[in-house]
Enzyme design. Structure first.
Site, PDB file in Angstrom:
ATOM      1  N   CYS A   1       7.049   5.214  -3.950  1.00 46.66           N
ATOM      2  CA  CYS A   1       6.997   4.491  -2.684  1.00 46.66           C
ATOM      3  C   CYS A   1       6.886   3.013  -2.994  1.00 46.66           C
ATOM      4  O   CYS A   1       6.576   2.631  -4.122  1.00 46.66           O
ATOM      5  CB  CYS A   1       5.774   4.900  -1.870  1.00 46.66           C
TER       6      CYS A   1
ATOM      7  N   GLU B   1       2.827   1.879   8.209  1.00 53.08           N
ATOM      8  CA  GLU B   1       4.160   1.590   7.704  1.00 53.08           C
ATOM      9  C   GLU B   1       5.271   2.147   8.582  1.00 53.08           C
ATOM     10  O   GLU B   1       5.150   3.239   9.136  1.00 53.08           O
ATOM     11  CB  GLU B   1       4.331   2.156   6.291  1.00 53.08           C
TER      12      GLU B   1
END
Length: 175
Positions: A65, A113
Protein backbone atom coordinates in the site's frame (compact mmCIF):
# COMPACT_ATOMS: atom_id res chain seq x y z
CA UNK A 1 9.30 15.64 4.85
CA UNK A 2 6.85 13.44 2.94
CA UNK A 3 3.48 14.82 1.83
CA UNK A 4 0.25 13.07 0.84
CA UNK A 5 -2.44 14.28 -1.54
CA UNK A 6 -5.63 15.47 0.16
CA UNK A 7 -8.84 14.63 -1.73
CA UNK A 8 -12.55 15.40 -1.54
CA UNK A 9 -15.12 12.60 -1.03
CA UNK A 10 -15.16 11.95 -4.81
CA UNK A 11 -11.39 11.44 -4.89
CA UNK A 12 -10.56 14.77 -6.54
CA UNK A 13 -7.21 16.26 -5.51
CA UNK A 14 -7.64 19.42 -3.42
CA UNK A 15 -4.26 19.91 -1.73
CA UNK A 16 -1.39 18.32 0.16
CA UNK A 17 -0.52 17.73 3.79
CA UNK A 18 2.47 16.36 5.69
CA UNK A 19 2.10 12.56 5.89
CA UNK A 20 2.05 12.06 9.66
CA UNK A 21 -0.23 15.06 10.17
CA UNK A 22 -2.70 13.54 7.66
CA UNK A 23 -2.83 10.43 9.87
CA UNK A 24 -3.27 12.31 13.19
CA UNK A 25 -6.44 13.45 14.97
CA UNK A 26 -8.70 10.95 13.22
CA UNK A 27 -7.03 11.44 9.84
CA UNK A 28 -7.62 13.68 6.84
CA UNK A 29 -9.09 12.13 3.69
CA UNK A 30 -6.16 11.48 1.37
CA UNK A 31 -5.28 9.54 -1.76
CA UNK A 32 -3.86 6.02 -1.46
CA UNK A 33 -3.51 2.71 -3.25
CA UNK A 34 -3.66 -0.99 -2.34
CA UNK A 35 -1.77 -3.47 -4.54
CA UNK A 36 -2.66 -7.15 -4.95
CA UNK A 37 -0.07 -9.25 -6.83
CA UNK A 38 -0.79 -12.87 -7.76
CA UNK A 39 1.41 -15.73 -8.94
CA UNK A 40 0.46 -18.15 -11.77
CA UNK A 41 -1.23 -20.46 -9.21
CA UNK A 42 -3.63 -17.65 -8.25
CA UNK A 43 -2.05 -17.11 -4.84
CA UNK A 44 -1.83 -13.62 -3.39
CA UNK A 45 1.48 -12.19 -2.18
CA UNK A 46 0.87 -11.15 1.43
CA UNK A 47 3.12 -9.13 3.67
CA UNK A 48 3.38 -8.76 7.43
CA UNK A 49 4.09 -5.09 8.00
CA UNK A 50 7.43 -4.48 9.67
CA UNK A 51 7.36 -3.82 13.41
CA UNK A 52 8.96 -0.44 12.71
CA UNK A 53 6.04 0.86 10.59
CA UNK A 54 4.46 4.03 12.00
CA UNK A 55 1.00 2.47 12.25
CA UNK A 56 -0.66 -0.94 11.98
CA UNK A 57 2.77 -2.50 12.43
CA UNK A 58 3.16 -6.27 12.63
CA UNK A 59 -0.16 -6.98 10.89
CA UNK A 60 -0.66 -9.04 7.74
CA UNK A 61 -1.92 -7.19 4.68
CA UNK A 62 -2.14 -7.17 0.89
CA UNK A 63 1.01 -7.02 -1.23
CA UNK A 64 1.67 -3.33 -0.63
CA UNK A 65 0.00 0.00 0.00
CA UNK A 66 1.07 3.58 -0.20
CA UNK A 67 0.39 7.13 -1.23
CA UNK A 68 1.02 8.89 -4.52
CA UNK A 69 3.36 11.84 -4.19
CA UNK A 70 2.03 15.25 -5.21
CA UNK A 71 2.00 15.29 -9.02
CA UNK A 72 2.37 11.50 -9.32
CA UNK A 73 -0.26 9.24 -10.89
CA UNK A 74 -1.81 6.43 -8.84
CA UNK A 75 -0.62 3.57 -11.09
CA UNK A 76 2.86 5.08 -11.38
CA UNK A 77 3.05 5.42 -7.59
CA UNK A 78 1.81 1.87 -6.99
CA UNK A 79 4.35 0.39 -9.41
CA UNK A 80 7.12 2.47 -7.78
CA UNK A 81 6.14 1.35 -4.30
CA UNK A 82 5.93 -2.31 -5.30
CA UNK A 83 9.54 -2.10 -6.50
CA UNK A 84 10.63 -0.37 -3.29
CA UNK A 85 8.96 -2.91 -1.01
CA UNK A 86 9.38 -6.20 -2.90
CA UNK A 87 12.22 -5.57 -5.33
CA UNK A 88 10.29 -6.29 -8.53
CA UNK A 89 8.05 -4.38 -10.88
CA UNK A 90 5.09 -5.52 -12.90
CA UNK A 91 2.29 -3.85 -14.79
CA UNK A 92 -0.62 -3.00 -12.50
CA UNK A 93 -4.28 -2.53 -13.50
CA UNK A 94 -6.98 -0.71 -11.50
CA UNK A 95 -9.98 -2.81 -10.43
CA UNK A 96 -11.74 -0.88 -7.66
CA UNK A 97 -11.85 2.21 -5.47
CA UNK A 98 -13.10 2.56 -1.91
CA UNK A 99 -13.03 4.94 1.03
CA UNK A 100 -12.29 3.73 4.52
CA UNK A 101 -11.43 4.99 7.97
CA UNK A 102 -9.52 2.96 10.55
CA UNK A 103 -7.87 3.98 13.82
CA UNK A 104 -4.73 2.34 15.19
CA UNK A 105 -5.37 2.35 18.93
CA UNK A 106 -1.73 1.44 19.64
CA UNK A 107 -0.33 4.60 18.02
CA UNK A 108 -3.25 7.04 18.03
CA UNK A 109 -2.89 7.44 14.25
CA UNK A 110 -5.63 6.79 11.71
CA UNK A 111 -6.11 5.96 8.07
CA UNK A 112 -8.79 7.92 6.25
CA UNK A 113 -8.20 7.09 2.63
CA UNK A 114 -9.72 7.24 -0.80
CA UNK A 115 -7.90 4.17 -2.08
CA UNK A 116 -7.45 2.75 -5.56
CA UNK A 117 -7.05 -1.04 -5.76
CA UNK A 118 -4.64 -2.33 -8.41
CA UNK A 119 -3.77 -5.90 -9.38
CA UNK A 120 -0.86 -7.49 -11.19
CA UNK A 121 1.02 -10.72 -11.90
CA UNK A 122 4.31 -11.48 -10.17
CA UNK A 123 7.34 -11.99 -12.42
CA UNK A 124 8.93 -14.17 -9.72
CA UNK A 125 7.99 -16.49 -6.85
CA UNK A 126 10.95 -15.19 -4.83
CA UNK A 127 10.62 -11.46 -4.17
CA UNK A 128 13.39 -9.47 -2.48
CA UNK A 129 11.52 -7.63 0.29
CA UNK A 130 12.88 -4.57 2.08
CA UNK A 131 13.15 -5.61 5.77
CA UNK A 132 12.47 -2.04 6.89
CA UNK A 133 9.03 -2.32 5.28
CA UNK A 134 8.19 -6.03 5.41
CA UNK A 135 8.57 -8.30 8.44
CA UNK A 136 7.51 -11.48 6.61
CA UNK A 137 5.80 -12.53 3.40
CA UNK A 138 3.99 -15.53 1.95
CA UNK A 139 1.88 -16.67 -0.97
CA UNK A 140 -1.65 -17.71 0.01
CA UNK A 141 -4.87 -18.72 -1.75
CA UNK A 142 -7.56 -16.01 -1.56
CA UNK A 143 -10.17 -18.39 -0.11
CA UNK A 144 -7.79 -19.43 2.69
CA UNK A 145 -7.07 -15.78 3.42
CA UNK A 146 -10.78 -15.00 3.50
CA UNK A 147 -11.39 -17.76 6.06
CA UNK A 148 -8.37 -16.72 8.12
CA UNK A 149 -9.43 -13.06 8.26
CA UNK A 150 -12.80 -14.18 9.63
CA UNK A 151 -11.27 -16.50 12.22
CA UNK A 152 -8.35 -14.23 13.25
CA UNK A 153 -9.34 -10.68 12.27
CA UNK A 154 -6.84 -8.93 14.55
CA UNK A 155 -3.92 -10.46 12.63
CA UNK A 156 -4.79 -8.34 9.58
CA UNK A 157 -4.93 -4.65 8.69
CA UNK A 158 -8.47 -3.24 8.73
CA UNK A 159 -8.41 -2.19 5.07
CA UNK A 160 -7.25 -5.64 3.97
CA UNK A 161 -9.96 -7.39 6.04
CA UNK A 162 -12.57 -5.20 4.40
CA UNK A 163 -11.27 -5.79 0.87
CA UNK A 164 -10.87 -9.56 1.27
CA UNK A 165 -14.44 -9.86 2.61
CA UNK A 166 -16.19 -7.41 0.25
CA UNK A 167 -14.36 -7.68 -3.08
CA UNK A 168 -14.03 -10.57 -5.58
CA UNK A 169 -10.36 -11.12 -4.76
CA UNK A 170 -10.45 -14.76 -5.94
CA UNK A 171 -11.73 -13.51 -9.32
CA UNK A 172 -8.88 -10.99 -9.50
CA UNK A 173 -6.45 -13.90 -9.18
CA UNK A 174 -7.72 -15.46 -12.39
CA UNK A 175 -8.77 -12.31 -14.26
Amino acid sequence: MEHVVIVDPEGQRVGTEEKIRAHADGGTLHLAFCVFVFNPRGELLLQRRADSKYHFSGLWSNTCCGHPRPGEGVTEAAERRLGEEFGFVTRLHPVAQFTYHAEDHHTGLAEYEYAHVLIGRAPTDQPAPDPLEIGAWEWAAPLRIQADTQQYPLRYTPWFRRLIQEQPVADWATG
